[in-house]
Design a protein around this motif. Structure first.
Motif, mmCIF file in Angstrom:
data_model
loop_
_atom_site.group_PDB
_atom_site.id
_atom_site.type_symbol
_atom_site.label_atom_id
_atom_site.label_comp_id
_atom_site.label_asym_id
_atom_site.label_seq_id
_atom_site.Cartn_x
_atom_site.Cartn_y
_atom_site.Cartn_z
ATOM 1 N N ILE A 78 0.845 -1.200 0.000
ATOM 2 C CA ILE A 78 0.000 0.000 0.000
ATOM 3 C C ILE A 78 0.880 1.249 0.000
ATOM 4 C CG2 ILE A 78 -1.503 1.401 1.495
ATOM 5 C CD1 ILE A 78 -2.743 -1.204 2.517
ATOM 6 N N ALA A 307 2.522 -7.019 -11.492
ATOM 7 C CA ALA A 307 2.314 -5.623 -11.889
ATOM 8 C C ALA A 307 1.133 -4.991 -11.159
ATOM 9 C CB ALA A 307 2.091 -5.551 -13.403
ATOM 10 N N GLY A 309 -1.601 -4.096 -7.900
ATOM 11 C CA GLY A 309 -1.425 -3.585 -6.543
ATOM 12 C C GLY A 309 -1.899 -4.589 -5.504
ATOM 13 N N HIS A 314 -10.836 -6.750 -3.141
ATOM 14 C CA HIS A 314 -10.965 -8.179 -2.833
ATOM 15 C C HIS A 314 -10.651 -8.431 -1.353
ATOM 16 C CE1 HIS A 314 -10.540 -9.788 -7.219
ATOM 17 N NE2 HIS A 314 -11.072 -8.577 -7.205
ATOM 18 N N ASP A 374 -11.313 -12.984 -13.051
ATOM 19 C CA ASP A 374 -10.820 -11.999 -14.017
ATOM 20 C C ASP A 374 -10.543 -12.645 -15.371
ATOM 21 O OD1 ASP A 374 -8.751 -13.337 -12.537
ATOM 22 O OD2 ASP A 374 -7.304 -12.047 -13.516
HETATM 23 P P1 NAP Z 1 -4.974 -3.031 -7.828
HETATM 24 O O1 NAP Z 1 -4.599 -3.587 -6.538
HETATM 25 O O2 NAP Z 1 -4.082 -3.355 -8.972
HETATM 26 O O3 NAP Z 1 -6.464 -3.498 -8.188
HETATM 27 C C1 NAP Z 1 -7.347 -2.825 -9.055
HETATM 28 C C2 NAP Z 1 -8.402 -3.798 -9.584
HETATM 29 O O4 NAP Z 1 -7.813 -4.607 -10.611
HETATM 30 C C3 NAP Z 1 -8.926 -4.784 -8.570
HETATM 31 O O5 NAP Z 1 -9.962 -4.240 -7.776
HETATM 32 C C4 NAP Z 1 -9.383 -5.913 -9.463
HETATM 33 O O6 NAP Z 1 -10.571 -5.595 -10.156
HETATM 34 C C5 NAP Z 1 -8.280 -5.939 -10.519
HETATM 35 N N1 NAP Z 1 -7.138 -6.803 -10.127
HETATM 36 C C6 NAP Z 1 -5.862 -6.409 -9.904
HETATM 37 N N2 NAP Z 1 -5.093 -7.480 -9.632
HETATM 38 C C7 NAP Z 1 -5.907 -8.556 -9.669
HETATM 39 C C8 NAP Z 1 -5.690 -9.941 -9.460
HETATM 40 N N3 NAP Z 1 -4.477 -10.427 -9.168
HETATM 41 N N4 NAP Z 1 -6.755 -10.779 -9.577
HETATM 42 C C9 NAP Z 1 -7.969 -10.318 -9.892
HETATM 43 N N5 NAP Z 1 -8.229 -9.009 -10.099
HETATM 44 C C10 NAP Z 1 -7.214 -8.138 -9.996
HETATM 45 O O7 NAP Z 1 -5.075 -1.449 -7.743
HETATM 46 P P2 NAP Z 1 -5.750 -0.534 -6.613
HETATM 47 O O8 NAP Z 1 -6.875 -1.265 -5.971
HETATM 48 O O9 NAP Z 1 -5.992 0.735 -7.289
HETATM 49 O O10 NAP Z 1 -4.595 -0.306 -5.558
HETATM 50 C C11 NAP Z 1 -4.639 -0.869 -4.275
HETATM 51 C C12 NAP Z 1 -3.358 -0.558 -3.545
HETATM 52 O O11 NAP Z 1 -2.267 -1.111 -4.238
HETATM 53 C C13 NAP Z 1 -3.044 0.930 -3.351
HETATM 54 O O12 NAP Z 1 -2.708 1.155 -1.997
HETATM 55 C C14 NAP Z 1 -1.838 1.173 -4.234
HETATM 56 O O13 NAP Z 1 -0.974 2.122 -3.653
HETATM 57 C C15 NAP Z 1 -1.185 -0.176 -4.247
HETATM 58 N N6 NAP Z 1 -0.354 -0.478 -5.443
HETATM 59 C C16 NAP Z 1 0.810 -1.138 -5.204
HETATM 60 C C17 NAP Z 1 1.605 -1.534 -6.256
HETATM 61 C C18 NAP Z 1 2.856 -2.283 -5.959
HETATM 62 O O14 NAP Z 1 3.204 -2.484 -4.816
HETATM 63 N N7 NAP Z 1 3.574 -2.735 -6.955
HETATM 64 C C19 NAP Z 1 1.207 -1.263 -7.568
HETATM 65 C C20 NAP Z 1 0.000 -0.608 -7.786
HETATM 66 C C21 NAP Z 1 -0.790 -0.229 -6.708
HETATM 67 P P3 NAP Z 1 -12.050 -5.996 -9.639
HETATM 68 O O15 NAP Z 1 -12.211 -5.281 -8.345
HETATM 69 O O16 NAP Z 1 -12.928 -5.470 -10.734
HETATM 70 O O17 NAP Z 1 -12.105 -7.490 -9.504
#
Ligand code: NAP
Ligand code: MG
Length: 405
Positions: A78, A307, A309, A314, A374
């Motif tokens: 996060i 790639a 987050g 979830h 997904d």
């Molecule tokens: P995210 O975690 O990438 O998720 C966004 C949406 O993409 C999810 O709600 C889900 O869609 C889908 N998704 C992503 N990965 C998935 C998986 N493995 N399996 C199924 N669906 C997946 O982005 P975010 O919710 O905007 O960010 C959450 C946190 O992650 C933030 O605190 C951000 O700072 C952090 N972040 C960290 C990194 C890193 O450490 N590399 C990168 C990016 C973001 P649905 O809800 O429609 O199912």
């Protein structure tokens, strides 16, 4: 099999993270890795709670460990927004761990899709992966911005050897906005070097995209630096591998990408890389099917991660005690990249073979039609036929067991 630590082995630095990504990370270790392979691991928990508790010292320690040992696998973390800070009662201002890692480790981030026979890209002619190399330094990402009101004057002045030179003078006749961004040749050259070296390793051609027709000086420096380095150091090796390097204008490159069969490295400026990596990810099946490698050849560093987050939405479902259908493939491939590198630097064939075996088990599982939600959505089958996270991981475990016979 019990876990043994091979102290003589150069360790993998494991960087644990947050929310649903962390839950899957634990499952992957428990079902798919630790029962099968002994690894020397240096573990760092950089969950947001632990970063806060340690005043972020844990992140610094993890970064130092990656610098020292050269192999890292990282779970998503996060970066707390103002709302998240309040929600989690975080007392410190915590910077993005990924930005800290990138700044401290340097190198280049290569993002590539993980392909499966039965997941057809949205662009039907894409048959091979398109690797996005993002120059993750400078440009808009540490630029200076300002607003000028009517009659304000904004000017750009260069001082060189005591000489003053006004490059730009602007008198605002209405509310206007300004941006000053910069980059440097050393950083661009390192980026070019990383792209060309990776291309040789992967036997893939390289394209650099810029808008050097419009930005003759700024983007021109990118074009010239790549051209000069290529001609001076890499052209012969490329010819021997039957691969090529070409500069293209960004619009031409986007058009070419849509028509191509894939199978190349696309070197992008910082902003283009940010945008195009999302476009490529969605085209190939989504963020959950992307692997991200930060590579610094000069410092012998490979840091692998998924790639996506932390998949916060979830995690909220998981916390209510409900099963999710979250895709672990990106995180598994972060581990396989780390384990493969561990095998290479420790000259340990077993680890290299296990990395391939685990990737193969993922392929077999998906290609026999086992999907998380997904993927089901992407390939257009009813989401009710998709598996829960844990059942999907157990299915991959089943495929590993079958491979061992
Ligand atoms: P995210 O975690 O990438 O998720 C966004 C949406 O993409 C999810 O709600 C889900 O869609 C889908 N998704 C992503 N990965 C998935 C998986 N493995 N399996 C199924 N669906 C997946 O982005 P975010 O919710 O905007 O960010 C959450 C946190 O992650 C933030 O605190 C951000 O700072 C952090 N972040 C960290 C990194 C890193 O450490 N590399 C990168 C990016 C973001 P649905 O809800 O429609 O199912
Ligand atoms: Mg982006």
């Amino acid at each position: 099999m019990s876990r043994k630590y091979f102290d003589k082995y150069i360790p993998i630095v494991e960087i644990d993270g947050d929310e649903m990504a962390h839950v899957m990370w634990d499952m992957i270790k428990k079902y798919l890795i630790f029962p099968y392979i002994d690894l020397n691991i240096k573990y760092f928990d950089i969950s947001v709670e632990n970063r806060d508790k340690t005043n972020n010292k844990i992140t610094t320690q993890a970064i130092e460990a990656v610098k020292k040992y050269g192999i890292g696998v990282k779970c998503a973390t996060i970066t707390p927004s103002v709302n998240k800070k309040i929600e989690l009662k975080i007392k410190n201002d915590l910077p993005s761990p990924n930005a800290s890692l990138r700044n401290e480790l340097g190198g280049t981030v290569f993002r590539q899709p993980i392909l499966f026979n039965n997941i057809k890209p949205l662009i039907k002619n894409w048959q091979k992966p398109i690797v996005i190399a993002r120059h993750a330094e400078g440009d808009q990402y540490n630029a200076y911005e300002c607003i000028a009101e009517r009659n304000d004057i904004v000017q750009l002045e260069k001082k060189s050897n005591g000489m003053q030179n006004i490059i730009a003078y602007y008198k605002a006749d209405t509310l206007s906005t300004f941006l000053l961004m910069c980059n440097n040749q050393y950083s661009i050259k390192s980026f070019a070097h990383a792209c060309f070296t990776y291309a040789i390793e992967k036997s893939m051609s390289v394209f650099l995209s810029t808008k050097s027709t419009v930005s003759k000086i700024y983007d021109g420096l990118f074009e010239q630096t790549f051209n000069n380095l290529f001609t001076a150091k890499f052209s012969r090796q490329f010819a021997a591998k039957n691969i090529s390097y070409e500069h293209r204008l960004i619009d031409d490159m986007v058009a070419y990408t849509m028509r191509s069969a894939g199978g190349f490295i696309w070197a992008c400026k910082n902003y283009d890389g940010d945008v195009q990596s999302d476009f490529i990810a969605q085209g190939f099946g989504g963020l959950s099917l992307m692997q991200s490698l930060l590579i610094n050849k000069k410092k012998n560093i490979v840091l692998a991660e998924a790639a996506h987050g932390t998949i916060a939405r979830h995690f909220k479902i998981y916390l209510k005690g409900e099963e999710t259908s979250t895709n672990p493939i990106g995180s598994i491939f972060a581990w396989t990249a780390g384990i493969r590198q561990y095998g290479i630097v420790n000259n340990d064939k077993k680890s290299i073979e296990f990395a391939s075996l685990l990737e193969d088990a993922c392929k077999k599982t998906v290609e026999k039609g086992c999907f998380t939600k997904d993927i089901a959505n992407f390939v257009g089958i009813n989401a009710s036929q998709s598996m829960t996270t844990i059942d999907f991981i157990k299915e991959i475990n089943f495929a590993i067991k079958n491979s061992f016979g």
